[in-house]
Motif scaffolding. Structure first.
Motif, mmCIF file in Angstrom:
data_model
loop_
_atom_site.group_PDB
_atom_site.id
_atom_site.type_symbol
_atom_site.label_atom_id
_atom_site.label_comp_id
_atom_site.label_asym_id
_atom_site.label_seq_id
_atom_site.Cartn_x
_atom_site.Cartn_y
_atom_site.Cartn_z
ATOM 1 N N SER A 22 42.401 35.804 45.414
ATOM 2 C CA SER A 22 42.236 37.128 45.998
ATOM 3 C C SER A 22 42.037 38.156 44.884
ATOM 4 C CB SER A 22 43.495 37.458 46.809
ATOM 5 O OG SER A 22 43.215 38.380 47.827
ATOM 6 N N PRO A 23 41.203 39.177 45.122
ATOM 7 C CA PRO A 23 40.995 40.174 44.067
ATOM 8 C C PRO A 23 42.294 40.903 43.744
ATOM 9 C CG PRO A 23 40.070 40.922 46.159
ATOM 10 C CD PRO A 23 40.489 39.500 46.362
ATOM 11 N N MET A 24 42.629 40.972 42.480
ATOM 12 C CA MET A 24 43.876 41.664 42.083
ATOM 13 C C MET A 24 43.655 42.471 40.807
ATOM 14 S SD MET A 24 46.854 38.874 42.835
ATOM 15 C CE MET A 24 45.858 37.485 42.323
ATOM 16 N N CYS A 25 43.786 43.787 40.948
ATOM 17 C CA CYS A 25 43.657 44.684 39.802
ATOM 18 C C CYS A 25 44.670 44.293 38.740
ATOM 19 C CB CYS A 25 43.948 46.117 40.212
ATOM 20 S SG CYS A 25 42.628 46.877 41.137
ATOM 21 N N GLU A 57 38.892 41.223 40.434
ATOM 22 C CA GLU A 57 39.540 42.462 40.888
ATOM 23 C C GLU A 57 38.554 43.594 41.186
ATOM 24 O OE1 GLU A 57 40.921 42.264 36.723
ATOM 25 O OE2 GLU A 57 41.261 44.414 36.947
ATOM 26 N N ALA A 58 39.031 44.575 41.944
ATOM 27 C CA ALA A 58 38.251 45.763 42.260
ATOM 28 C C ALA A 58 37.612 46.303 40.982
ATOM 29 C CB ALA A 58 39.157 46.828 42.879
ATOM 30 N N GLN A 100 34.410 42.071 43.198
ATOM 31 C CA GLN A 100 34.663 43.040 44.261
ATOM 32 C C GLN A 100 34.201 44.416 43.782
ATOM 33 O OE1 GLN A 100 38.697 44.380 45.318
ATOM 34 N NE2 GLN A 100 38.259 43.797 47.429
ATOM 35 N N HIS A 163 34.317 46.306 48.767
ATOM 36 C CA HIS A 163 35.713 46.633 49.108
ATOM 37 C C HIS A 163 35.730 47.779 50.122
ATOM 38 C CE1 HIS A 163 39.921 46.937 48.966
ATOM 39 N NE2 HIS A 163 40.143 47.139 47.680
ATOM 40 N N HIS A 166 42.023 48.799 52.408
ATOM 41 C CA HIS A 166 43.166 49.330 51.645
ATOM 42 C C HIS A 166 43.139 50.825 51.366
ATOM 43 C CE1 HIS A 166 43.664 44.919 50.079
ATOM 44 N NE2 HIS A 166 43.921 45.051 51.364
ATOM 45 N N ARG A 216 35.349 43.105 52.361
ATOM 46 C CA ARG A 216 36.799 43.065 52.656
ATOM 47 C C ARG A 216 37.152 44.267 53.519
ATOM 48 N NH1 ARG A 216 42.312 41.714 49.242
ATOM 49 N NH2 ARG A 216 41.712 39.617 49.824
ATOM 50 N N VAL A 283 43.946 36.040 54.343
ATOM 51 C CA VAL A 283 44.741 36.368 53.161
ATOM 52 C C VAL A 283 46.064 36.993 53.590
ATOM 53 C CG1 VAL A 283 43.695 38.680 52.877
ATOM 54 C CG2 VAL A 283 44.699 37.527 50.890
ATOM 55 N N GLY A 284 47.054 36.872 52.738
ATOM 56 C CA GLY A 284 48.318 37.561 52.971
ATOM 57 C C GLY A 284 49.474 36.609 53.145
ATOM 58 N N LEU A 285 50.291 36.482 52.097
ATOM 59 C CA LEU A 285 51.486 35.632 52.133
ATOM 60 C C LEU A 285 51.178 34.218 52.606
ATOM 61 C CD1 LEU A 285 54.364 38.018 53.231
ATOM 62 C CD2 LEU A 285 54.053 36.876 51.036
ATOM 63 N N LEU A 306 44.428 33.400 48.085
ATOM 64 C CA LEU A 306 45.794 33.498 47.567
ATOM 65 C C LEU A 306 45.823 34.548 46.475
ATOM 66 C CD1 LEU A 306 45.885 30.610 48.911
ATOM 67 C CD2 LEU A 306 47.418 29.967 47.068
ATOM 68 N N GLY A 307 46.801 35.429 46.552
ATOM 69 C CA GLY A 307 46.943 36.451 45.530
ATOM 70 C C GLY A 307 48.106 36.134 44.615
ATOM 71 N N ARG A 308 49.274 36.657 44.988
ATOM 72 C CA ARG A 308 50.438 36.549 44.101
ATOM 73 C C ARG A 308 50.836 35.112 43.797
ATOM 74 N NH1 ARG A 308 53.436 40.687 47.884
ATOM 75 N NH2 ARG A 308 52.019 39.564 49.287
HETATM 76 C C1 LIG Z 1 48.681 43.009 41.440
HETATM 77 C C2 LIG Z 1 47.830 43.126 42.673
HETATM 78 C C3 LIG Z 1 46.612 43.756 42.595
HETATM 79 C C4 LIG Z 1 45.775 43.837 43.727
HETATM 80 N N1 LIG Z 1 44.515 44.369 43.612
HETATM 81 C C5 LIG Z 1 43.641 44.261 44.644
HETATM 82 C C6 LIG Z 1 42.271 44.557 44.471
HETATM 83 O O1 LIG Z 1 41.796 44.844 43.372
HETATM 84 N N2 LIG Z 1 41.469 44.473 45.555
HETATM 85 C C7 LIG Z 1 41.932 44.082 46.795
HETATM 86 O O2 LIG Z 1 41.175 44.034 47.749
HETATM 87 N N3 LIG Z 1 43.222 43.738 46.958
HETATM 88 C C8 LIG Z 1 44.075 43.789 45.914
HETATM 89 N N4 LIG Z 1 45.357 43.335 46.063
HETATM 90 C C9 LIG Z 1 45.743 42.675 47.325
HETATM 91 C C10 LIG Z 1 45.537 41.147 47.197
HETATM 92 O O3 LIG Z 1 44.179 40.820 47.026
HETATM 93 C C11 LIG Z 1 46.051 40.409 48.440
HETATM 94 O O4 LIG Z 1 45.279 40.792 49.547
HETATM 95 C C12 LIG Z 1 47.530 40.698 48.715
HETATM 96 O O5 LIG Z 1 48.301 40.572 47.523
HETATM 97 C C13 LIG Z 1 48.091 39.759 49.778
HETATM 98 O O6 LIG Z 1 47.918 38.409 49.404
HETATM 99 P P1 LIG Z 1 49.128 37.547 48.743
HETATM 100 O O7 LIG Z 1 50.299 37.609 49.685
HETATM 101 O O8 LIG Z 1 48.561 36.149 48.631
HETATM 102 O O9 LIG Z 1 49.459 38.137 47.400
HETATM 103 C C14 LIG Z 1 46.209 43.294 44.957
HETATM 104 C C15 LIG Z 1 47.485 42.701 45.037
HETATM 105 C C16 LIG Z 1 48.278 42.585 43.904
HETATM 106 C C17 LIG Z 1 49.600 41.875 44.022
#
Ligand SMILES: Cc1cc2nc3c(=O)[nH]c(=O)nc-3n(C[C@H](O)[C@H](O)[C@H](O)COP(=O)(O)O)c2cc1C
Length: 338
Positions: A22-25, A57-58, A100, A163, A166, A216, A283-285, A306-308
């Motif tokens: 999953s995209p994560m900044c 990431e974004a 993204q 994107h 959010h 997204r 996505v999400g947990l 999957l993100g975290r």
């Molecule tokens: C550190 C961090 C940075 C994130 N940055 C973005 C982002 O750049 N773009 C986005 O769409 N979501 C972002 N998210 C949300 C994740 O992509 C994801 O949707 C969210 O964490 C839920 O999934 P998870 O439970 O598997 O972590 C971010 C989440 C985390 C934890």
């Protein structure tokens, strides 16, 4: 045979399994939006770890589109030269690479930037009052998304994700809570979707037809009068003919109570998939391999993000295969740990 571990082809892009990072900044870029060693190591580790699709990431399409001054950017050619290194490294380790493309809108926290939105309404107490975009400003931002897609292609990305979730700029246009415009970009659902529609058309001018385009979305604002799943189905129906998959998240527009539990957003991915007849990403947990398998096998979504969990464990894909009675090849250097 696990479906999660079965390759999936969307347009001309073949992914080795259905797991998306999953995209994560990372908030680790230099102040001019440039990536560095952190990004190389971070993304390449997940590629080595077997992820099918890495969604970077974004990445801001213009400098005022950043959330912070440590966000990645793709608004100039110097950035492309550095991004290319991430792309080729990750693809060299078998992952498909997505990017993204983002604009923070009223959630921009960069002190020196012009904070803009569809309407002059703050994102919350701690945010700046945004300036309402003129129609000319809107056209410039649409153009920036197109140019970013062109640069993403030059950098070698396989997939672009717009994107629109959010609480960032595109979501601000989509939601009646943040868009109070009275021109062609506000009011009716069709008008609120116009900005996203124009961005998709512009991106499509530069993004090759054989490469997938994801969007997204936040399927629920969790606030009365805001976006709910029925409204999001109507929105997706307006864009789906030019989009290859919807990556389905929720929330982020305003602070709201959200009941969070494992897989809490899967239902939205499932509804959009079945009611709009388009591929979705859930996505999400999602952390358990059995849950990820259930989602794709029961056709609730086509891919699982999957993100975290991938921050905790970059080798989740390699380690989870056994739980699904599947054999995946490990990097030869790591075989003795298999
Ligand atoms: C550190 C961090 C940075 C994130 N940055 C973005 C982002 O750049 N773009 C986005 O769409 N979501 C972002 N998210 C949300 C994740 O992509 C994801 O949707 C969210 O964490 C839920 O999934 P998870 O439970 O598997 O972590 C971010 C989440 C985390 C934890």
């Amino acid at each position: 045979m696990s479906l999660l571990y079965t390759p999936i082809k969307i347009k001309d892009v073949l992914m080795r399994n259905r797991v998306m990072m999953s995209p994560m900044c990372m908030y680790s870029a230099s102040a001019d939006g440039m990536p560095n060693d952190w990004h190389l190591v971070h993304y390449a580790t997940r590629a080595v770890g077997g992820v099918g699709l890495i969604m970077q990431e974004a990445t801001a399409v213009e400098s005022r589109g950043r959330i912070t001054d440590r966000d990645l950017g793709i608004w100039n050619d110097e950035q492309v030269q550095e991004l290319k290194k991430i792309v080729s490294l990750c693809k060299g380790h078998g992952a498909a690479m997505g990017i993204q493309l983002a604009h923070a809108g009223r959630k921009c926290e960069v002190a020196t930037e012009d904070v803009v939105a569809p309407s002059p309404i703050k994102a919350g107490e701690n945010y700046k009052m945004p300036r309402e975009l003129s129609v000319d400003d809107i056209r410039c931002i649409v153009t920036s998304f197109g140019m970013a897609a062109k640069r993403a292609d030059e950098a070698g990305y396989d997939i672009v994700e717009i994107h629109a979730a959010h609480g960032y700029l595109i979501h601000e246009f989509l939601s009646p809570l943040s868009n109070k415009r009275t021109d062609q970009y506000g009011g009716s659902l069709e008008n609120r979707v116009r900005f996203l529609n124009e961005i998709i058309d512009e991106v499509r001018k530069y993004w090759p037809d054989n490469k997938p385009l994801f969007v997204r979305v936040s399927a629920d604002d969790y606030i009365p009068g805001g976006i709910n799943i029925d409204m999001m189905v109507d929105i997706v129906n307006q864009i789906k003919d030019r989009v290859d998959a919807i990556d389905v998240s929720s929330g982020g527009l305003l602070s709201a109570h959200i009941d969070v539990y494992p897989g809490y957003q899967i239902k939205y991915a499932q509804e959009i998939k079945s009611r709009c007849n388009i591929k979705t990403v859930a996505v999400g947990l999602i952390t358990a391999p059995e849950m990820a398998e259930e989602i794709v096998s029961n056709e609730r979504a086509d891919m699982v993000a999957l993100g975290r969990e991938l921050l905790r464990n970059p080798y989740w894909v390699l380690q989870s295969a056994g739980r699904l009675h599947t054999d995946v090849s490990w990097p030869v250097q790591y075989e003795r740990a298999k």
